[in-house]
Scaffold this active site. Structure first.
Site, PDB file in Angstrom:
ATOM      1  N   LYS A 132      -3.632 -14.704 -71.757  1.00 39.51           N
ATOM      2  CA  LYS A 132      -4.052 -14.383 -70.388  1.00 39.51           C
ATOM      3  C   LYS A 132      -3.028 -13.437 -69.753  1.00 39.51           C
ATOM      4  CE  LYS A 132      -5.206 -16.709 -66.014  1.00 39.51           C
ATOM      5  NZ  LYS A 132      -4.159 -16.135 -65.147  1.00 39.51           N
TER       6      LYS A 132
ATOM      7  N   HIS B 195      -3.131 -11.931 -62.794  1.00 36.51           N
ATOM      8  CA  HIS B 195      -2.588 -13.158 -62.205  1.00 36.51           C
ATOM      9  C   HIS B 195      -2.875 -13.214 -60.700  1.00 36.51           C
ATOM     10  CE1 HIS B 195       0.057 -16.423 -63.859  1.00 36.51           C
ATOM     11  NE2 HIS B 195       0.091 -16.759 -62.590  1.00 36.51           N
TER      12      HIS B 195
ATOM     13  N   ARG C 174      -0.300 -11.867 -58.282  1.00 41.09           N
ATOM     14  CA  ARG C 174       0.879 -12.659 -57.957  1.00 41.09           C
ATOM     15  C   ARG C 174       2.124 -12.292 -58.764  1.00 41.09           C
ATOM     16  NH1 ARG C 174       0.173 -17.073 -55.068  1.00 41.09           N
ATOM     17  NH2 ARG C 174       1.577 -18.424 -56.228  1.00 41.09           N
TER      18      ARG C 174
ATOM     19  N   ASP D 297     -10.722 -12.590 -64.932  1.00 41.07           N
ATOM     20  CA  ASP D 297     -10.609 -13.311 -63.667  1.00 41.07           C
ATOM     21  C   ASP D 297     -10.189 -12.325 -62.582  1.00 41.07           C
ATOM     22  OD1 ASP D 297      -7.850 -12.888 -63.874  1.00 41.07           O
ATOM     23  OD2 ASP D 297      -7.337 -14.985 -64.133  1.00 41.07           O
ATOM     24  N   GLY D 298      -9.902 -12.842 -61.385  1.00 38.77           N
ATOM     25  CA  GLY D 298      -9.414 -11.999 -60.306  1.00 38.77           C
ATOM     26  C   GLY D 298     -10.492 -11.625 -59.316  1.00 38.77           C
ATOM     27  N   GLY D 299     -10.633 -12.401 -58.242  1.00 38.95           N
ATOM     28  CA  GLY D 299     -11.562 -12.069 -57.175  1.00 38.95           C
ATOM     29  C   GLY D 299     -13.006 -12.429 -57.440  1.00 38.95           C
TER      30      GLY D 299
ATOM     31  N   ARG E 273     -16.006 -14.698 -57.213  1.00 39.45           N
ATOM     32  CA  ARG E 273     -16.259 -15.779 -56.260  1.00 39.45           C
ATOM     33  C   ARG E 273     -17.692 -16.298 -56.281  1.00 39.45           C
ATOM     34  NH1 ARG E 273     -11.665 -15.846 -56.779  1.00 39.45           N
ATOM     35  NH2 ARG E 273     -10.008 -15.374 -55.267  1.00 39.45           N
TER      36      ARG E 273
ATOM     37  N   ARG F 136      -8.649 -19.885 -57.340  1.00 38.34           N
ATOM     38  CA  ARG F 136      -8.408 -20.328 -55.974  1.00 38.34           C
ATOM     39  C   ARG F 136      -9.557 -21.155 -55.382  1.00 38.34           C
ATOM     40  NH1 ARG F 136      -6.026 -15.075 -56.237  1.00 38.34           N
ATOM     41  NH2 ARG F 136      -3.894 -14.924 -55.423  1.00 38.34           N
TER      42      ARG F 136
END
Length: 340
Positions: A212, A236, A239, A267-269, A271, A291
């Site tokens: 990852k 990430h 981050r 991944d990343g945003g 939703r 998140r």
């Protein structure tokens, strides 16, 4: 509870840094660390979210009228949906006192396993975090994906023994965690790995290994050369390095090089079910979402996770039906709108 009630409760249960916004787009938390924000000026999490929203979908309902099959198979394991809960750690530091890492992972792993997907579990500076995560996976018959930080090889070998004992069918390493500020100058040390060092770790795992934190074709090639079975296209959540591109901006280039060599997660945003559909149309095999799963655990524990999974599944199924995709394999790039 309803999903709306879960989110309302999360506002009062989660720590001060996460605002439980109507849209988890990275704007309100921006560059807050500790907290769910991104590094530096904090624009990478925002860019991740916005990039998916900039992609549009081609609707075509002249097609067979059936309920879409949303299931996928990865490394011989069948899942009801092509999305997974992403790994999150240091819960009390970033999200408040309600849950520590051990309790959070226990809730998340069980709830995901009960609802047709799997959770990637976090790792931490406290050795008990990984120990408890693998214990939760073992309790759920191996339905979970332990994610180890890029420690030194001796520490990783110890953790791989726990992975094999828990019956996990695959294991991950968030290699980009080398950039997390709170992992600097630790004992045991954590940091970047060479292809050779990563290969040694892959061999120690003995099961399909997921790297990852891949954002370039070069990085994907290195992961493949090290023997990885899959990669996660990930920054990430912004981050670990400021000013990177969004994952949606680099995904297709990596997919085009990959040509089926490895499985590709992203991944990343991401939703909504529409975002999942877009990622699959661009060539990803599955997606990770982090998140929002934190928010539903804080707002509704196992029930919150169940409701969020059902929400994503319904949105994905509806999008597939409106685009003529009977199964996940039917989703392709022609279903995305490309301006002339």
């Amino acid at each position: 509870m309803t999903y709306e009630e879960v989110m309302k409760k999360a506002k009062s249960e989660i720590g001060p840094y996460c605002k439980v916004c109507p849209q988890c787009n990275g704007k309100a938390c921006k560059n807050q660390m500790p907290g769910p924000g991104a590094k530096g000026v904090g624009d990478v999490a925002i860019r991740n979210y916005d990039a998916w929203k900039d992609i549009r979908i081609n609707m075509d309902t002249i097609c067979e009228n059936v309920t879409p099959d949303t299931s996928i198979e990865l490394f011989g394991e069948k899942f009801d949906y092509p999305f997974f809960a992403g790994p999150v750690g240091a819960m009390k530091l970033h999200y408040g006192d309600k849950y520590d890492d051990l309790t959070y992972n226990d809730i998340l792993v069980s709830a995901c396993a009960a609802n047709g997907i799997a959770a990637f579990t976090g790792d931490g500076t406290n050795p008990d975090v990984f120990k408890a995560a693998t214990a939760a996976i073992k309790k759920n018959h191996g339905q979970g994906i332990p994610t180890v930080k890029p420690w030194n090889i001796e520490t990783i070998r110890e953790k791989m023994d726990m992975v094999q004992d828990c019956g996990a069918k695959m294991v991950a390493m968030d290699i980009d965690a080398a950039g997390l500020p709170f992992l600097k100058n630790l004992n045991p040390p954590a940091g970047s790995k060479t292809v050779e060092q990563l290969g040694e770790i892959v061999n120690a795992a003995g099961i399909p290994f997921i790297v990852k934190g891949i954002m370039t074709v070069s990085g994907a090639k290195k992961a493949f050369d090290a023997g990885a079975s899959a990669i996660v296209v990930s920054n990430h959540g912004g981050r670990v390095l400021d000013q990177t591109p969004a994952t949606a901006e680099v995904l297709e280039r990596i997919v085009e090089w990959n040509q089926g060599r490895m499985k590709i997660f992203v991944d990343g945003g991401i939703r909504q079910g529409t975002d999942i559909f877009k990622a699959l149309a661009m060539g990803a095999d599955a997606v990770l979402i982090a998140r929002p799963f934190v928010q539903v655990v804080y707002g509704g524990a196992e029930e919150g996770v169940k409701l969020y999974i059902e929400k994503l599944a319904a949105e994905l199924s509806d999008t597939m039906a409106m685009c003529g995709a009977v199964s996940i394999k039917d989703i392709n790039r022609s279903m995305l709108y490309r301006p002339m």
